[in-house]
Design an enzyme around this catalytic site. Sequence first.
Site, PDB file in Angstrom:
ATOM      1  N   HIS A 261       0.808  -1.237  -0.141  1.00  0.00           N
ATOM      2  CA  HIS A 261      -0.102  -0.001   0.082  1.00  0.00           C
ATOM      3  C   HIS A 261       0.902   1.308  -0.106  1.00  0.00           C
ATOM      4  O   HIS A 261       1.728   1.355   0.999  1.00  0.00           O
ATOM      5  CB  HIS A 261      -0.999  -0.087   1.424  1.00  0.00           C
ATOM      6  CG  HIS A 261      -1.632   1.286   1.336  1.00  0.00           C
ATOM      7  ND1 HIS A 261      -2.882   1.413   0.726  1.00  0.00           N
ATOM      8  CD2 HIS A 261      -1.584   2.495   1.882  1.00  0.00           C
ATOM      9  CE1 HIS A 261      -3.237   2.691   0.886  1.00  0.00           C
ATOM     10  NE2 HIS A 261      -2.399   3.213   1.756  1.00  0.00           N
TER      11      HIS A 261
ATOM     12  N   ASP B 139     -15.323   2.896   7.575  1.00  0.00           N
ATOM     13  CA  ASP B 139     -14.230   3.898   6.939  1.00  0.00           C
ATOM     14  C   ASP B 139     -14.904   4.754   5.889  1.00  0.00           C
ATOM     15  O   ASP B 139     -14.609   5.868   5.889  1.00  0.00           O
ATOM     16  CB  ASP B 139     -13.163   2.950   6.339  1.00  0.00           C
ATOM     17  CG  ASP B 139     -11.943   3.926   5.858  1.00  0.00           C
ATOM     18  OD1 ASP B 139     -11.651   4.950   6.427  1.00  0.00           O
ATOM     19  OD2 ASP B 139     -11.996   4.124   4.523  1.00  0.00           O
TER      20      ASP B 139
ATOM     21  N   ARG C 257     -14.504  13.104   8.089  1.00  0.00           N
ATOM     22  CA  ARG C 257     -13.333  13.618   8.551  1.00  0.00           C
ATOM     23  C   ARG C 257     -12.799  14.631   7.510  1.00  0.00           C
ATOM     24  O   ARG C 257     -12.124  15.773   7.834  1.00  0.00           O
ATOM     25  CB  ARG C 257     -12.189  12.370   8.408  1.00  0.00           C
ATOM     26  CG  ARG C 257     -12.371  11.478   9.570  1.00  0.00           C
ATOM     27  CD  ARG C 257     -11.369  10.280   9.483  1.00  0.00           C
ATOM     28  NE  ARG C 257      -9.811  10.626   9.372  1.00  0.00           N
ATOM     29  CZ  ARG C 257      -9.084   9.758   8.830  1.00  0.00           C
ATOM     30  NH1 ARG C 257      -9.471   8.820   8.160  1.00  0.00           N
ATOM     31  NH2 ARG C 257      -7.851  10.257   8.703  1.00  0.00           N
TER      32      ARG C 257
ATOM     33  N   SER D  19      -8.025   3.915   9.124  1.00  0.00           N
ATOM     34  CA  SER D  19      -8.724   3.928   7.952  1.00  0.00           C
ATOM     35  C   SER D  19      -7.841   3.012   6.962  1.00  0.00           C
ATOM     36  O   SER D  19      -8.321   2.143   6.211  1.00  0.00           O
ATOM     37  CB  SER D  19      -8.660   5.392   7.500  1.00  0.00           C
ATOM     38  OG  SER D  19      -9.007   5.265   6.020  1.00  0.00           O
TER      39      SER D  19
ATOM     40  N   LYS E  64      -8.775  -1.339   6.002  1.00  0.00           N
ATOM     41  CA  LYS E  64      -9.016  -1.775   4.485  1.00  0.00           C
ATOM     42  C   LYS E  64      -8.139  -3.071   4.024  1.00  0.00           C
ATOM     43  O   LYS E  64      -8.700  -4.013   3.673  1.00  0.00           O
ATOM     44  CB  LYS E  64      -9.134  -0.495   3.491  1.00  0.00           C
ATOM     45  CG  LYS E  64     -10.081   0.366   3.692  1.00  0.00           C
ATOM     46  CD  LYS E  64      -9.982   1.424   2.759  1.00  0.00           C
ATOM     47  CE  LYS E  64      -8.993   2.409   3.327  1.00  0.00           C
ATOM     48  NZ  LYS E  64      -9.251   4.005   2.973  1.00  0.00           N
TER      49      LYS E  64
HETATM   50  N1  URA Z   1      -5.677   7.254   2.809  1.00  0.00           N
HETATM   51  C1  URA Z   1      -7.058   6.474   3.462  1.00  0.00           C
HETATM   52  O1  URA Z   1      -7.319   5.360   3.095  1.00  0.00           O
HETATM   53  N2  URA Z   1      -7.219   7.048   4.699  1.00  0.00           N
HETATM   54  C2  URA Z   1      -6.654   8.091   5.437  1.00  0.00           C
HETATM   55  O2  URA Z   1      -7.371   8.454   6.589  1.00  0.00           O
HETATM   56  C3  URA Z   1      -5.629   8.729   4.518  1.00  0.00           C
HETATM   57  C4  URA Z   1      -5.147   8.194   3.323  1.00  0.00           C
END
Ligand code: URA
Length: 353
Positions: free
Chosen positions: A81, A160, A167, A182, A186
Site C-alpha cells: 500500500h 471507513d 473527516r 482507515s 481496509k
Molecule cells: N488514505 C486513507 O485511506 N485513509 C486516510 O485516512 C488517509 C489516506
Amino acid sequence: MIAKLIIDKKREGRALGSAEIREFIEGFTKGEIPDYQMSALAMAICCRGMTERETADLTEAMMRSGRCLEWNLGVPTADKHSTGGVGDKLSLIIQPLAAACGVAVPSLTGRGLGLTGGTADKLETIPGYNASLSLDDFQKVVAEAGVSMTVQTAEITPADKKLYALRDVTGTVASIPLIVGSILSKKLAEGASTLVFDVKWGIGAFMKTKEDACELARALVSGAKAAGRKAAALVTDMNTPLGRAIGNANEVAEALDILKNSANVIKRADVALCVEFSSLMISLAKDITIEEARELCREKLLDGSALAKFEAMVKAQGGDLEKFNKLLTQPRSKFKIQAMKSGVISAIDAEKV
Ligand code: URA
C-alpha cells in the site's frame, strides 16, 4: 453504551476501552450513532490521540464493519500500500513482479486523493479494464492471474467510507490513529497475510515531513503485526515526481515500458525502488532472506515474467493493451520547455508539476 460519555472520556484525554470503541463504531455503521457524535469523537481523537491498543481496537472494529476476505490458494498472499504521490505508478510494477515470484497479490486499491493519482484511475485508461470488480470476481482474477487490482467495494469497511467522508469536512484527516484505522482496516479486510507500506513524505505527498511519515510507518507496521500479519514499511521521498511520466495513461505507458525494457532501466532509482518493495513482500511472505528475494525479483523482472503477470491481470479484467498502445501514439498536444541555460536538473517541484 452512551455515546456522549465516550466522547467526554476521549476529550479529557483518557484511553477508551475495547468494548467502547467497538460499540461506538458498530453504532455509527448502523446509523444508530449520528454523524455529529462521530465527528465529535473524531475531533477528540485528533486532539488527544490514541494509544497503540486503542488504535488496534479502532482498526479491528472498522475492519469488522464489513466483509473480510480469506485466501486459500496454496501460496502466500501479499500486498503493498502506498500513501500516494505524484507520478507514483510503482504498484503497476511491484504487484505483478511479486506475483511473478510466486505470491498471490490481492490488491484493493484507491482512487486519486488530493494531488495523488489513484492506481484504479490509472488502470482504467486501458480500454475495457474493469477496476470495479465484485469481490467474487476479484477472488477469481487473483486465483487465475495471481494478481488483481480493483477498487474496494461497499462491502469492505463501510465504517471507513462513512467516517472518511466526515473527516474530510470536519478537519480531522490529519490524525495518525484515524489514518491508521482507515488504511489498515481496509488492508486487513482484504486478507493478505503480508503487508508492505510505502509511506511517502514531501511536497508531493500528504505527509509533509519525514518525521510524520516515520511515525505513520511505525504505527501501520505495529498495527498490522498486532493483527497477526507480517509487515514492513519504507519511508520514501516524494519531493520530486516519481519516474518520468505523470498523468493516468502516461503512467500506465511508463510502467509498461519499464516491464518491457527492464534490462535498460533496472538501475534507475524508481525501478530499483520497485524491486526493493517486491523483494520485501517476497522475503516476508516466503520467509526467505531479503538478498534471495532481491535476486528472484531481478530475475523475474528481466525475464519478462512480471510483464506476463501484468498482461494476464489486464486480460482477466477485460482490458485491451493493443488498443491502449494505439491510443497513446496520438497525443492531443505536445510542447517543449526550453532551458534558459545549460545545467543539470537537481530537483523538480512535485506539487507544481
Ligand atoms: N488514505 C486513507 O485511506 N485513509 C486516510 O485516512 C488517509 C489516506
